[in-house]
Design an enzyme around this catalytic site. Structure first.
Site, mmCIF file in Angstrom:
data_model
loop_
_atom_site.group_PDB
_atom_site.id
_atom_site.type_symbol
_atom_site.label_atom_id
_atom_site.label_comp_id
_atom_site.label_asym_id
_atom_site.label_seq_id
_atom_site.Cartn_x
_atom_site.Cartn_y
_atom_site.Cartn_z
ATOM 1 N N HIS A 67 20.015 -55.402 40.487
ATOM 2 C CA HIS A 67 19.278 -56.093 41.545
ATOM 3 C C HIS A 67 18.152 -56.946 40.974
ATOM 4 C CE1 HIS A 67 20.899 -53.346 44.915
ATOM 5 N NE2 HIS A 67 21.519 -54.497 44.891
ATOM 6 N N HIS A 106 25.056 -49.465 39.566
ATOM 7 C CA HIS A 106 25.043 -48.430 40.609
ATOM 8 C C HIS A 106 26.420 -48.155 41.214
ATOM 9 C CE1 HIS A 106 23.003 -52.058 42.448
ATOM 10 N NE2 HIS A 106 24.201 -52.056 42.949
ATOM 11 N N CYS A 150 26.111 -46.513 35.747
ATOM 12 C CA CYS A 150 25.186 -45.633 35.035
ATOM 13 C C CYS A 150 25.758 -44.204 35.023
ATOM 14 C CB CYS A 150 23.829 -45.642 35.733
ATOM 15 S SG CYS A 150 22.709 -44.436 35.004
ATOM 16 N N HIS A 169 22.789 -48.944 51.005
ATOM 17 C CA HIS A 169 22.690 -49.247 49.575
ATOM 18 C C HIS A 169 24.057 -49.058 48.905
ATOM 19 C CE1 HIS A 169 21.473 -49.101 45.373
ATOM 20 N NE2 HIS A 169 20.350 -49.693 45.761
ATOM 21 N N GLU A 225 24.902 -48.094 45.998
ATOM 22 C CA GLU A 225 25.054 -46.830 45.255
ATOM 23 C C GLU A 225 25.446 -45.713 46.214
ATOM 24 O OE1 GLU A 225 21.586 -45.333 43.065
ATOM 25 O OE2 GLU A 225 22.423 -43.325 43.303
ATOM 26 N N CYS A 247 17.189 -39.409 39.359
ATOM 27 C CA CYS A 247 17.096 -39.749 37.943
ATOM 28 C C CYS A 247 15.648 -39.617 37.473
ATOM 29 C CB CYS A 247 17.593 -41.176 37.787
ATOM 30 S SG CYS A 247 17.202 -41.891 36.240
ATOM 31 N N SER A 271 15.923 -54.903 45.588
ATOM 32 C CA SER A 271 16.008 -53.691 44.757
ATOM 33 C C SER A 271 15.361 -52.506 45.477
ATOM 34 C CB SER A 271 15.317 -53.966 43.414
ATOM 35 O OG SER A 271 14.849 -52.763 42.850
ATOM 36 N N ASN A 283 14.713 -49.463 44.424
ATOM 37 C CA ASN A 283 13.693 -48.704 43.697
ATOM 38 C C ASN A 283 12.391 -49.485 43.603
ATOM 39 O OD1 ASN A 283 13.204 -49.476 40.605
ATOM 40 N ND2 ASN A 283 15.287 -50.039 41.122
ATOM 41 N N SER A 329 15.179 -52.687 37.441
ATOM 42 C CA SER A 329 16.058 -53.815 37.118
ATOM 43 C C SER A 329 15.269 -55.094 36.828
ATOM 44 C CB SER A 329 17.046 -54.031 38.273
ATOM 45 O OG SER A 329 16.375 -53.985 39.507
HETATM 46 FE FE1 F3S Z 1 20.692 -44.914 35.984
HETATM 47 FE FE2 F3S Z 1 18.419 -43.828 36.555
HETATM 48 FE FE3 F3S Z 1 18.559 -46.304 35.973
HETATM 49 S S1 F3S Z 1 20.310 -43.541 37.632
HETATM 50 S S2 F3S Z 1 20.546 -47.006 36.645
HETATM 51 S S3 F3S Z 1 18.994 -44.614 34.584
HETATM 52 S S4 F3S Z 1 17.246 -45.418 37.517
#
Ligand code: F3S
Length: 276
Positions: free
Chosen positions: A40, A72, A94, A122, A124, A189, A217, A219, A261
């Site tokens: 993103h 994602h 990922c 989203h 993902e 994550c 994005s 996040n 990103s």
């Molecule tokens: Fe993967 Fe975590 Fe980045 S899930 S894409 S390492 S935020």
């Protein structure tokens, strides 16, 4: 003016990996596309387009060559449909997103009602949900959604990798009273919580906070929300060109962080602009 730049600002492991895979694939192949934007960041997607990587939205549009799967992930149906075509697949999903997909798959095959804590729209989340192929699956964004869940005997929870631990914890708490058996996979994550905690700490010290990253994005948007709750003078920007000098009136300390990103060169440009 003092600048506090988050150490965790910018590419996470999964985004760095996907981006490297995409640039390497672009070097060695002629016909190449990605199914949806790789990450993103409109600015990075533009750079890849200059290298010949087209962004296609539908599997049906892909008629050959190489297709890169974004960080994602995609839905299981899309992956199956690609497998039936004469295309080479470079899977840049990922590994942490893959893990969440596998947990959803496992829970549904073992008869659990799957609850995915995340944002319904989203990509993902749509990808993870598609792996819960049997039984019921619900996407729950917030505690209100969790309250509305029907009761069931066995419930399994998986989270979108970029969710906040607080949201997951609150929803788990509500779900405890919704079923007899609850299995939880914390698929958040670490990169996300490290980034969020550092952003909180910087926002507490800053008079103005800049959060850099794609407006699309998830996040980055969440990071901006977290910072704004602490420091209302928080601005979400995509590039240095969007900075306005009056934002810094009377400010002694400026905090800067960036989503997973956001390319390094954009962060550097923002730092330079703030210094100037
Ligand atoms: Fe993967 Fe975590 Fe980045 S899930 S894409 S390492 S935020």
């Amino acid at each position: 003016m003092k600048i506090l730049l988050a150490q965790s600002a910018g590419f996470c492991f999964g985004v760095r990996r996907a981006t490297t895979m995409a640039f390497e694939a672009a070097e060695s192949r002629d016909r190449i596309c990605s199914l949806g934007p790789i990450i993103h960041s409109p600015q990075l997607v533009e750079k890849l387009e200059e290298k010949g990587v087209r962004v296609l939205r539908q599997v049906e549009e892909i008629t050959g060559g190489t297709v890169i799967i974004r960080s994602h992930g995609v839905t299981s149906q899309e992956l199956d449909a690609l497998g039936e075509r004469d295309v080479e697949i470079v899977d840049a999903t990922c590994p942490f997103v893959k893990k969440a997909q596998e947990h959803a798959d496992l829970l549904s095959s073992e008869g659990y009602t799957v609850v995915l804590v995340g944002e319904k729209d989203h990509p993902e989340v749509q990808g993870i949900v598609s792996y819960a192929r049997q039984g019921d699956v619900y996407v729950v964004a917030d505690p209100e959604d969790a309250v509305a869940l029907p009761r069931c005997s066995r419930m399994g929870i998986v989270a979108q990798t970029t969710q906040s631990i607080e949201n997951l914890r609150t929803i788990v708490d509500i779900c405890l009273e919704k079923c007899k058996e609850l299995r939880i996979y914390n698929t958040i994550c670490d990169a996300t919580s490290v980034r969020q905690n550092e952003a909180r700490s910087i926002a507490r010290q800053a008079d103005v906070m800049l959060v850099i990253g794609g407006f699309n994005s998830a996040n980055t948007n969440r990071l901006a929300r977290i910072c704004r709750d602490i420091q209302p003078r928080t601005h979400h920007i995509e590039t240095a060109g969007q900075i306005e000098s009056q934002w810094f009136d009377g400010a002694k300390t400026v905090g800067i962080t960036a989503g997973a990103s956001t390319p390094r060169w954009i962060i550097d440009e923002v730092v330079k602009r703030v210094q100037a």
